[in-house]
Write an enzyme that holds these catalytic residues in place. Structure first.
Site, PDB file in Angstrom:
ATOM      1  N   HIS A 174     -47.209 -29.415  64.482  1.00  0.00           N
ATOM      2  CA  HIS A 174     -47.870 -29.835  65.717  1.00  0.00           C
ATOM      3  C   HIS A 174     -48.411 -28.634  66.485  1.00  0.00           C
ATOM      4  CE1 HIS A 174     -45.889 -33.961  65.783  1.00  0.00           C
ATOM      5  NE2 HIS A 174     -47.192 -34.128  65.733  1.00  0.00           N
ATOM      6  N   GLU A 230     -59.243 -32.592  41.436  1.00  0.00           N
ATOM      7  CA  GLU A 230     -58.306 -31.530  41.807  1.00  0.00           C
ATOM      8  C   GLU A 230     -57.303 -31.231  40.697  1.00  0.00           C
ATOM      9  OE1 GLU A 230     -56.767 -32.566  45.679  1.00  0.00           O
ATOM     10  OE2 GLU A 230     -56.441 -34.646  45.153  1.00  0.00           O
ATOM     11  N   ASP A 251     -55.859 -27.844  45.439  1.00  0.00           N
ATOM     12  CA  ASP A 251     -55.028 -28.220  44.302  1.00  0.00           C
ATOM     13  C   ASP A 251     -55.620 -27.749  42.979  1.00  0.00           C
ATOM     14  OD1 ASP A 251     -52.702 -29.486  45.280  1.00  0.00           O
ATOM     15  OD2 ASP A 251     -53.933 -31.148  45.960  1.00  0.00           O
ATOM     16  N   CYS A 254     -64.119 -30.146  49.253  1.00  0.00           N
ATOM     17  CA  CYS A 254     -63.448 -30.315  50.545  1.00  0.00           C
ATOM     18  C   CYS A 254     -62.164 -29.484  50.684  1.00  0.00           C
ATOM     19  CB  CYS A 254     -63.158 -31.792  50.798  1.00  0.00           C
ATOM     20  SG  CYS A 254     -62.049 -32.501  49.574  1.00  0.00           S
TER      21      CYS A 254
HETATM   22  C1  PEP Z   1     -57.443 -30.107  48.089  1.00  0.00           C
HETATM   23  O1  PEP Z   1     -56.494 -30.191  47.298  1.00  0.00           O
HETATM   24  O2  PEP Z   1     -58.321 -29.228  48.018  1.00  0.00           O
HETATM   25  C2  PEP Z   1     -57.562 -31.058  49.214  1.00  0.00           C
HETATM   26  C3  PEP Z   1     -58.630 -31.076  49.972  1.00  0.00           C
HETATM   27  O3  PEP Z   1     -56.501 -31.878  49.454  1.00  0.00           O
HETATM   28  P1  PEP Z   1     -55.149 -31.404  50.182  1.00  0.00           P
HETATM   29  O4  PEP Z   1     -55.363 -30.018  50.736  1.00  0.00           O
HETATM   30  O5  PEP Z   1     -54.883 -32.406  51.240  1.00  0.00           O
HETATM   31  O6  PEP Z   1     -54.175 -31.438  49.050  1.00  0.00           O
HETATM   32 MG    MG Z   2     -55.299 -31.975  47.262  1.00  0.00          MG
END
Ligand code: PEP
Ligand code: MG
Length: 597
Positions: A205, A447, A471, A518
């Site tokens: 948080h 991923e 990931d 992302c």
């Molecule tokens: C990622 O793995 O790049 C992703 C965007 O998902 P998270 O970071 O939530 O695992």
């Molecule tokens: Mg991920």
């Protein structure tokens, strides 16, 4: 004697550099204010039977007073930072309403005949001890709520002023073991230049609040409170997660220049807000924002993002007892879709597991949680939970421009299984006459290396790809993304990673589907040019980084980027590729080089 004092003074000035987790970007330079180490001084004394009612009244008055304080903080935070952040304090009110705790204090008081402060402190410590041994993560997480409220009650009993960070007299950098949400919330923006803490992660948080307040912050430094004292000079580099205590003159000067550069850049980038992400030679891209909570949409909009490329819905399931209902989820997704409309929001289905646990689901501990029962694997095994979320997303699709994607897809089989459940959810809504977008686009996150390698097959069935590099890097390089000991091996520029990204983009484009990225790599400005050259269509990053990525896109020619990407792939190590990427950035967009080695 002389020698030792000389040694001490030179030790005192020795520069110490620590690496932690960047929680909010920016650079702050100032004097240390160590916060929260002063304990409340309690004196225990006996009372007579006659004094018992008076002590109980004092206790009840203190509870009332504390309640008022918390409600006023809750209101202030909800107004300034959004209802979702204000809700943190509802948990504090629940502690006050815990009749078992209140009764236990009264019973002990009558039995032990001691002043109420000392009895209350005993009961509080007992609660904290029990909770620290609890297996349930939700219960352990409540320790900070109980400690925070407990301190408030004690201060009110003792008639002490509420010490808070809103009352700092000088501009300072706060150094603390941890900061509670109420500490963070009370920070007076003008006087708190930055803050650093021993504990806390990217998703605590405190980190979330730091970003909303836009105060540079680094968390998870482990031992910063052991190495500083009040008045020490300190640099907080919230961009790279670095903290420097008692910097040398040279270092200080370097950071002062970088700070100026960063602030000038931030200022200049504001004007990009309404401009498209278009290269000089007219090729357009999308630069979207990632969100964790519906409240984060405001930041996506204020930073000029062109949509939401990743909505991490699992945060909705965290920090609560029980699962969110379909109705509750529908309302949240609908509100995000409406706020960002006509731009698009990509909702990612529940990505539980790895480093994100939900205590209410009673998931057994595993030897290798990142390789275990997580994300889509969990959802396919618990169709009732998954379908409730799918129905909520589908219902929200009637209110905006909404896409959905599945996390951790390892092959087309899993993608199909998830779609079977999606079809069932659609059928249920159809027969109930509930409106939704029949053609909602459905994407696969790429991923897992197996998904990247079979992306030619997946591209025939998915409507879009979103590459989750956080990931993908950990799985393709076998480097645990949360293990700081092997962090040096976690290289987004490793040729294996770049070749997998290239393969995914090419396979996506062969089937005519767009490819987004992302993971945190989308905010790594040294690599934007390579990703552009590889043909990526969309970047999705934390909103704060959106203007920087946009700036690079608007400063270059897409045709040049192709050559840069090709050249990058001729190098043999991640280090060489990064050096090459940095040199190109320096050459083509020199103002973006905020980089201190
Ligand atoms: C990622 O793995 O790049 C992703 C965007 O998902 P998270 O970071 O939530 O695992
Ligand atoms: Mg991920």
């Amino acid at each position: 004697m002389k020698e030792s004092s000389k040694k001490n003074s030179s030790e005192k000035r020795k520069q110490i550099q620590l690496k932690g987790i960047p929680a909010a970007p920016g650079i702050a330079i100032g004097k240390v204010h160590v916060y929260g180490t002063e304990d409340i001084v309690l004196r225990e004394h006996s009372i007579t039977s006659k004094e018992i009612p008076l002590e109980i009244t004092r206790f009840r008055e203190a509870l009332k007073c504390t309640r008022k304080e918390i409600i006023s903080i809750e209101k202030k935070i909800s107004k300034e930072m959004g209802v979702e952040h204000g809700k943190i304090f509802s948990a504090h009110l629940l502690v006050l309403e815990d009749s078992v705790l209140v009764q236990e204090v009264i019973v002990r008081l009558k039995k032990k005949k001691k002043n109420v402060e000392s009895v209350f402190a005993e009961v509080l410590n007992k609660y904290i001890n029990v909770l620290s041994g609890a297996k349930d993560e939700y219960l352990r997480d409540r320790i900070s709520d109980i400690t925070d409220v407990g301190k408030r009650i004690l201060r009110n009993l003792l008639g002490e002023e509420d010490r808070n960070l809103g009352e700092l007299e000088e501009e300072s950098i706060i150094v603390a073991y941890d900061l509670s949400p109420s500490d963070t919330a009370m920070m007076h923006k003008g006087h708190v230049l930055g803050f650093v803490t021993d504990i806390g992660g990217r998703t605590s948080h405190t980190a979330i609040m730091a970003k909303s307040l836009e105060i540079p912050a680094v968390v998870g430094l482990e031992s910063i409170t052991d190495v500083v004292k009040n008045g020490d000079q300190i640099i907080v580099d919230g961009i790279h997660g670095v903290v420097v205590v008692n910097p040398t003159k040279l270092f200080l000067e370097k950071y002062r220049q970088e700070k100026k550069k960063y602030e000038r850049l931030e200022h200049d980038l504001v004007e990009l807000k309404t401009l498209p992400s278009e290269t000089r030679d007219g090729k357009t891209f999308i630069v979207a924002g990632n969100i964790e909570l519906p409240e984060d949409v405001a930041s996506v909009i204020s930073h000029g993002a062109e949509g939401i490329g990743l909505y991490r819905t699992e945060y909705f399931y965290m920090n609560r007892k029980g699962l969110p209902s379909e109705e509750e989820q529908y309302n949240a997704y609908k509100s995000v879709a409406e706020k960002i409309s006509p731009k698009c929001v990509v909702i990612r289905t529940l990505d539980l597991g790895g480093d994100k646990f939900l205590s209410q689901l009673d998931v057994p501990k595993e030897m290798n949680p990142f390789l275990g029962w997580r994300a889509i694997r969990f959802c396919l095994a618990r169709p009732a939970i998954f379908k409730a979320q799918l129905r909520a997303i589908l219902r929200a699709s009637a209110h905006g421009n909404l896409k959905l994607m599945y996390p951790m897809i390892s092959g087309v089989g899993e993608f199909r299984q998830a779609n079977v459940l999606l079809e069932e959810a659609k059928k249920e809504l159809r027969s109930a006459g509930t409106p939704f977008n029949e053609d909602i686009p459905v994407g696969a996150m790429i991923e897992v290396p197996s998904a990247a390698i079979t992306s030619d097959i997946l591209a025939k069935e998915a409507d879009f790809f979103s590459i989750g590099t956080n990931d993908l890097i950990q799985y393709s390089l076998a480097v645990d993304r949360v293990n700081e000991k092997i962090a040096y091996l976690y290289e987004p520029t490793h040729p294996a990673v770049l070749n997998l990204i290239k393969m995914v983009i090419e396979n996506g484009h062969k089937e005519g589907i767009p490819v987004a990225l992302c993971g945190e790599m989308a905010a790594d400005v040294a690599l934007t040019m390579i990703l552009l050259g590889l043909g990526l269509d969309e970047f999705s990053t934390s909103p704060i980084a959106v203007p920087e990525v946009k700036n690079i896109i608007r400063s270059v020619n897409a045709s040049d980027m192709k050559m840069i990407a090709e050249e990058a792939l001729t190098f043999t190590t991640g280090r060489e590729i990064r050096e090459f990427a940095k040199s190109k950035l320096k050459e083509l967009v020199p103002e973006m080089m905020i980089d201190i080695e």
